[in-house]
Motif scaffolding. Sequence first.
Motif, PDB file in Angstrom:
ATOM      1  N   SER A  73       4.668   5.180   0.683  1.00 13.25           N
ATOM      2  CA  SER A  73       5.807   6.059   0.989  1.00 13.25           C
ATOM      3  C   SER A  73       7.050   5.274   1.392  1.00 13.25           C
ATOM      4  O   SER A  73       8.092   5.869   1.649  1.00 13.25           O
ATOM      5  N   VAL A 232      -4.972   5.488   4.876  1.00 10.48           N
ATOM      6  CA  VAL A 232      -4.884   6.900   4.490  1.00 10.48           C
ATOM      7  C   VAL A 232      -6.056   7.189   3.555  1.00 10.48           C
ATOM      8  O   VAL A 232      -6.168   6.573   2.497  1.00 10.48           O
ATOM      9  N   GLY A 234      -8.660   9.998   1.387  1.00 11.83           N
ATOM     10  CA  GLY A 234      -8.569  11.293   0.718  1.00 11.83           C
ATOM     11  C   GLY A 234      -9.014  11.214  -0.714  1.00 11.83           C
ATOM     12  O   GLY A 234     -10.189  10.995  -1.005  1.00 11.83           O
ATOM     13  N   SER A 243      -4.617   6.915  -0.544  1.00 10.71           N
ATOM     14  CA  SER A 243      -4.827   8.259  -1.085  1.00 10.71           C
ATOM     15  C   SER A 243      -3.586   9.122  -0.900  1.00 10.71           C
ATOM     16  O   SER A 243      -2.761   8.888  -0.016  1.00 10.71           O
ATOM     17  N   GLY A 244      -3.493  10.141  -1.731  1.00 10.11           N
ATOM     18  CA  GLY A 244      -2.368  11.071  -1.694  1.00 10.11           C
ATOM     19  C   GLY A 244      -1.722  11.181  -3.057  1.00 10.11           C
ATOM     20  O   GLY A 244      -1.601  10.189  -3.781  1.00 10.11           O
ATOM     21  N   THR A 245      -1.320  12.401  -3.418  1.00 18.78           N
ATOM     22  CA  THR A 245      -0.672  12.603  -4.710  1.00 18.78           C
ATOM     23  C   THR A 245       0.564  11.721  -4.828  1.00 18.78           C
ATOM     24  O   THR A 245       1.399  11.681  -3.927  1.00 18.78           O
TER      25      THR A 245
END
Length: 395
Positions: A73, A232, A234, A243-245
């Motif tokens: 991010s 993170v 997921g 992880s994460g879209t």
Amino acid sequence: MDNMNKPIYLDNAASTPLLDEVTTEILPYLKWLYGNPSSLHRLGRESFQAVEKARSRVASLIGAKKKEIVFTSGGTEANNLAIKGISSRLKRLDPKRNCVIASSIEHESVLGAVRDLEENGFNVLLVPTTINGRIEPENLKKTIPSDGVALVSIMLSNNEVGTIQPVKELAAITHQYGGLFHTDAVQAIGKIPVDVKLLDVDLLSMSSHKIHGPKGVGALYLKEGLMLDPIVSGGGQESDFRSGTENVHGIIGFAKACEITSSRLEEHRASLVALRDYLIFHVLDKIPDSRVNCSTEERIPNIAHFTFTGVQGEDLVTQLDEHGIAASTGSACSSKHQKPSHVLKAMGFSYAELTGSLRLSISILNTKGEIDRVIPILADIIAELRTHSPFDKSK
């Protein structure tokens, strides 16, 4: 709005405006190509392919392989993933590998990460800096314990005064003592050539919005063969490291900014050096009792950091803003909390010097005409502030 009334943005070390080419590249992924890269249908596959193409473009900027890029991010997450992810994995494999070293002038995201490690049983040590904000290789040698080090994290260039660190030498020393080396290159990317193989670093952090890309996206270079523990968990995206879209449109914009930076690096660097030196000359010429910090040639070309005796930096930033000029006292992450710069403190600045500092950071979109407008306004504001200064200017 005519040019004389147009706001002047001199806080590009905090964030940069999007280039038109980047905006154009992003737009289809906001409006039409909106599939989730993990989906199996056509729109999902198109997003996945776009992300993978972007990964190659980002890798190319720093001389890395496509598979060595992990999207995050931003720079803060990349720093945390590198420092916590590597350190926790190394200690889990060998409990004796619990020493982590950073410099005293790192970005708060690095210092915060190592403080978290310290609270979890790691031995955290800080390398001191010189008055110019340089981390000397000999000082790193003196800091490393006799039984070695797990990880050393030292930024490639400082975000407040701009000093470029001798990362290649620092990484070589770290490797001699059996450690891995991470560098926060957020401020250096796009300003100077960066090649992970030439620097011989194991991990490197990047951020999109420092190079005229969108906010909310960055990347971690993770040298091939290294593993780290994710912070993170997921869905297992980014090879299970993060992880994460995926932020597809952000990643696309980041990649385009990297491509532009790579193709125009020398042209942009020369332009920035000329404009920065023009700014410094006129500030020192027109404003008495002013000083430029980090005057060494080993600094990135877009930052000019000044100290003005008898002035409070926050007052100066506020009054410049009233004239439509955006500037800062230092790191945007620290300035919002209104606390003296830990970077300047580590460099040995007095209280008056700490509180009387101003960072002006330029980009390829700034002009000499803007600097010509800023100088007399800055001079007048400082003269007015000094008439009410609480500091004794004779000291």
